[in-house]
Enzyme design. Structure first.
Site, PDB file in Angstrom:
ATOM      1  N   LYS A  22      12.411  -1.533  17.814  1.00 54.28           N
ATOM      2  CA  LYS A  22      12.222  -0.231  17.193  1.00 54.28           C
ATOM      3  C   LYS A  22      10.744   0.106  17.308  1.00 54.28           C
ATOM      4  O   LYS A  22       9.905  -0.772  17.479  1.00 54.28           O
ATOM      5  CB  LYS A  22      12.631  -0.270  15.720  1.00 54.28           C
ATOM      6  CG  LYS A  22      14.133  -0.340  15.502  1.00 54.28           C
ATOM      7  CD  LYS A  22      14.479  -0.170  14.029  1.00 54.28           C
ATOM      8  CE  LYS A  22      15.980  -0.138  13.835  1.00 54.28           C
ATOM      9  NZ  LYS A  22      16.358   0.098  12.415  1.00 54.28           N
ATOM     10  N   PHE A  49       9.411  -4.968   2.489  1.00 52.16           N
ATOM     11  CA  PHE A  49       8.046  -4.872   1.980  1.00 52.16           C
ATOM     12  C   PHE A  49       7.468  -3.477   2.006  1.00 52.16           C
ATOM     13  O   PHE A  49       6.460  -3.204   1.379  1.00 52.16           O
ATOM     14  CB  PHE A  49       7.134  -5.805   2.785  1.00 52.16           C
ATOM     15  CG  PHE A  49       6.588  -5.227   4.046  1.00 52.16           C
ATOM     16  CD1 PHE A  49       5.242  -4.967   4.179  1.00 52.16           C
ATOM     17  CD2 PHE A  49       7.423  -4.923   5.109  1.00 52.16           C
ATOM     18  CE1 PHE A  49       4.723  -4.437   5.354  1.00 52.16           C
ATOM     19  CE2 PHE A  49       6.907  -4.405   6.275  1.00 52.16           C
ATOM     20  CZ  PHE A  49       5.556  -4.157   6.402  1.00 52.16           C
ATOM     21  N   ARG A  54       3.877   1.031   0.510  1.00 51.76           N
ATOM     22  CA  ARG A  54       3.708   2.481   0.603  1.00 51.76           C
ATOM     23  C   ARG A  54       3.159   3.071  -0.685  1.00 51.76           C
ATOM     24  O   ARG A  54       2.629   4.181  -0.683  1.00 51.76           O
ATOM     25  CB  ARG A  54       5.044   3.133   0.958  1.00 51.76           C
ATOM     26  CG  ARG A  54       5.308   3.131   2.452  1.00 51.76           C
ATOM     27  CD  ARG A  54       6.581   3.849   2.783  1.00 51.76           C
ATOM     28  NE  ARG A  54       6.669   4.093   4.220  1.00 51.76           N
ATOM     29  CZ  ARG A  54       7.778   4.406   4.860  1.00 51.76           C
ATOM     30  NH1 ARG A  54       8.904   4.507   4.190  1.00 51.76           N
ATOM     31  NH2 ARG A  54       7.780   4.618   6.153  1.00 51.76           N
ATOM     32  N   ARG A  73      -1.253   0.833   2.341  1.00 52.04           N
ATOM     33  CA  ARG A  73      -1.292  -0.512   2.916  1.00 52.04           C
ATOM     34  C   ARG A  73      -0.120  -0.760   3.853  1.00 52.04           C
ATOM     35  O   ARG A  73      -0.172  -1.687   4.660  1.00 52.04           O
ATOM     36  CB  ARG A  73      -1.351  -1.558   1.802  1.00 52.04           C
ATOM     37  CG  ARG A  73      -2.690  -1.553   1.098  1.00 52.04           C
ATOM     38  CD  ARG A  73      -2.992  -2.824   0.340  1.00 52.04           C
ATOM     39  NE  ARG A  73      -4.362  -2.770  -0.169  1.00 52.04           N
ATOM     40  CZ  ARG A  73      -5.438  -3.157   0.501  1.00 52.04           C
ATOM     41  NH1 ARG A  73      -5.300  -3.643   1.731  1.00 52.04           N
ATOM     42  NH2 ARG A  73      -6.637  -3.063  -0.007  1.00 52.04           N
ATOM     43  N   HIS A 116       0.174  -9.724   5.506  1.00 56.20           N
ATOM     44  CA  HIS A 116      -1.052 -10.253   4.894  1.00 56.20           C
ATOM     45  C   HIS A 116      -1.441  -9.561   3.599  1.00 56.20           C
ATOM     46  O   HIS A 116      -2.198 -10.114   2.799  1.00 56.20           O
ATOM     47  CB  HIS A 116      -2.213 -10.184   5.896  1.00 56.20           C
ATOM     48  CG  HIS A 116      -2.792  -8.808   6.059  1.00 56.20           C
ATOM     49  ND1 HIS A 116      -2.142  -7.793   6.734  1.00 56.20           N
ATOM     50  CD2 HIS A 116      -3.962  -8.274   5.623  1.00 56.20           C
ATOM     51  CE1 HIS A 116      -2.890  -6.703   6.718  1.00 56.20           C
ATOM     52  NE2 HIS A 116      -4.001  -6.962   6.039  1.00 56.20           N
ATOM     53  N   HIS A 166      -5.667 -11.777  -3.674  1.00 57.87           N
ATOM     54  CA  HIS A 166      -4.473 -11.157  -3.084  1.00 57.87           C
ATOM     55  C   HIS A 166      -3.945 -11.983  -1.918  1.00 57.87           C
ATOM     56  O   HIS A 166      -2.748 -11.963  -1.620  1.00 57.87           O
ATOM     57  CB  HIS A 166      -4.775  -9.721  -2.648  1.00 57.87           C
ATOM     58  CG  HIS A 166      -5.576  -9.608  -1.391  1.00 57.87           C
ATOM     59  ND1 HIS A 166      -6.950  -9.588  -1.366  1.00 57.87           N
ATOM     60  CD2 HIS A 166      -5.187  -9.508  -0.093  1.00 57.87           C
ATOM     61  CE1 HIS A 166      -7.369  -9.472  -0.127  1.00 57.87           C
ATOM     62  NE2 HIS A 166      -6.334  -9.429   0.666  1.00 57.87           N
ATOM     63  N   ASP A 214     -12.050 -10.208  12.250  1.00 46.29           N
ATOM     64  CA  ASP A 214     -10.609 -10.353  12.367  1.00 46.29           C
ATOM     65  C   ASP A 214      -9.978  -8.972  12.498  1.00 46.29           C
ATOM     66  O   ASP A 214     -10.637  -7.950  12.306  1.00 46.29           O
ATOM     67  CB  ASP A 214     -10.026 -11.110  11.163  1.00 46.29           C
ATOM     68  CG  ASP A 214     -10.476 -10.531   9.826  1.00 46.29           C
ATOM     69  OD1 ASP A 214     -10.379  -9.297   9.661  1.00 46.29           O
ATOM     70  OD2 ASP A 214     -10.930 -11.294   8.961  1.00 46.29           O
ATOM     71  N   VAL A 264     -18.517   4.981   0.803  1.00 44.87           N
ATOM     72  CA  VAL A 264     -17.157   5.386   0.447  1.00 44.87           C
ATOM     73  C   VAL A 264     -16.546   4.466  -0.614  1.00 44.87           C
ATOM     74  O   VAL A 264     -16.316   4.873  -1.749  1.00 44.87           O
ATOM     75  CB  VAL A 264     -16.231   5.425   1.689  1.00 44.87           C
ATOM     76  CG1 VAL A 264     -14.819   5.861   1.291  1.00 44.87           C
ATOM     77  CG2 VAL A 264     -16.792   6.370   2.749  1.00 44.87           C
TER      78      VAL A 264
END
Length: 458
Positions: A22, A49, A54, A73, A116, A166, A214, A264
């Site tokens: 997809k 998830f 969202r 995210r 992640h 997290h 990363d 920001v």
């Protein structure tokens, strides 16, 4: 789908994989193809998830100051998934035989990129860095980890917080997703997603604690810039390395990230809104059991940015203070930023956390008598991913001599900010803040004085 069918998909050629894939169109990366091994296995990707991610803004509360900063995210995780696949495929193309990279390695890295961030709480990093320290330390006056006292209690709090990042919560959430949705995935492969005992360089593709580069960070930058950098990476001694002549490109990555944090993510008004939301969550915590959810994945799964609406919709009188703070944010009646200064670099090594009490005790006699609950101190650290050190030292020895004299020799700013909870307190807080600097450093270290117009607001 059984493990044998999954293995057949992994071994199938690229045309077969694309036929079963997809795809999602992304504004940054174009079409992102979701491997069939994911969505056919009860779809970790688009079912389990996405509901949580969202409802988590990638940039926390930045959108309340910068209206365009609204991506979630979920979108970010899809981008990390795609870039992680591109990065590991690049390494396989150039060093696949040497490094023994197989299709399972590729799928493992992509799945790690996809999942992640499932351990994030509401409002990006605010939950773990601002809310949890205050709940666990029992403090309702001070902000950031610097204000936790170095007592036995403080030490225990720090240990708990280290286990509640997290990233660590993401590992627990992955297990919860697999168990809750009866997802047929080999336990050995799942363990490889969560940690890497072998081939550490694969783990570094998504979360690199060694050199700071990363694909999680690269999603913030121009795609052509990122792909050029990834095209040159190679593995040496089980670590991802880049060409020495690309030092300026690598430095720009770190520098641009620091600029985004300064302008920001940690903008003074963004932080003011964060501080208000932390106060609202603290007021609601006992009645909604917010902090207790970190011990229960099934409850933590439900915790996202929509908690604001839940508090506003709850008519209980116990939540009135929390509702009032949220309404102040919506009416733009924010905590007032008074001023800030950067801690002198010679003082950073032994920097002592500054509290609201320090500011209040520095007040001289005047019309207004400040109380601790009138003042908020926020401490912001901005660096190039390695604290005070130059991250380019990972690439070339004797960085100052061999690379450039234009690069910084000190790579961290520590900024102390003070806020007044009410506009009429700005003058008193600003004056007390200046007095504190004089007592501590013998001079005012802030760049500008607080504008008189701001002081006169009522």
């Amino acid at each position: 789908m059984g493990a044998s069918s999954t293995d057949e998909l992994l071994k199938s050629n690229s045309s077969q994989k694309e036929r079963y894939s997809k795809h999602v169109h992304d504004n940054v990366h174009g079409n992102i193809y979701l491997d069939p091994v994911f969505w056919l296995c009860n779809s970790l990707t688009l079912k389990s998830f996405r509901g949580k991610l969202r409802d988590l803004k990638q940039l926390g509360l930045s959108h309340l100051v910068y209206p365009g900063a609204v991506h979630s995210r979920f979108e970010h995780s899809l981008g990390v998934y795609w870039l992680a696949g591109t990065a590991v495929q690049t390494l396989k193309d150039y060093q696949g035989l040497e490094l023994d990279i197989d299709d399972i390695d590729i799928q493992t890295v992509k799945l790690a990129g996809l999942l992640h961030d499932v351990g994030h709480g509401p409002f990006s990093h605010m939950f773990e860095r601002e809310f949890l320290p205050r709940v666990l330390s029992g403090s309702n006056c001070d902000h950031m980890q610097f204000s936790v006292p170095k007592t036995l209690l403080g030490t225990l709090v720090e240990i708990i917080l280290d286990a509640m990042t997290h990233e660590d919560m993401s590992l627990k959430m992955i297990d919860y997703i697999v168990d809750q949705h009866y997802i047929d995935i080999d336990s050995g492969r799942l363990n490889r997603v969560k940690s890497a005992k072998e081939k550490q360089f694969l783990y570094d593709i998504v979360a690199n604690g060694r050199n700071g580069i990363d694909v999680d960070k690269k999603t913030s930058f121009n795609t052509s810039f990122v792909h050029r950098l990834m095209e040159t990476m190679r593995v040496m001694g089980d670590e991802i390395c880049y060409r020495a002549k690309d030092y300026l490109t690598v430095y720009k990555l770190f520098s641009a990230r620091a600029d985004l944090h300064r302008t920001v993510y940690t903008h003074a008004k963004v932080k003011a809104i964060e501080l208000m939301l932390v106060d609202a969550l603290l007021e609601a915590n006992e009645h909604l059991g917010i902090s207790s959810s970190i011990q229960q994945p099934a409850e933590f799964w439900k915790l996202d940015d929509t908690i604001i609406n839940a508090i506003l919709a709850d008519p209980r009188p116990e939540l009135k203070k929390a509702r009032d703070i949220i309404l102040r944010v919506r009416r733009r009646q924010l905590y007032q930023f008074c001023n800030e200064y950067s801690v002198p670099k010679a003082k950073q090594e032994h920097f002592k956390g500054i509290t609201a009490q320090d500011i209040v005790c520095s007040q001289k006699a005047g019309e207004v008598t400040l109380k601790e609950e009138d003042v908020i101190v926020s401490i912001v650290k901005i660096d190039l991913t390695r604290g005070k050190k130059n991250p380019l030292e990972r690439y070339v020895n004797d960085t100052e001599e061999r690379i450039s004299h234009l690069l910084p020799t000190f790579c961290q700013d520590m900024i102390v900010r003070v806020y007044a909870k009410e506009p009429h307190l700005v003058e008193a807080v600003s004056d007390a803040f200046e007095n504190f600097q004089m007592k501590t450093y013998g001079e005012k270290t802030q760049v500008h004085s607080t504008p008189e117009k701001k002081k006169r607001r009522r």
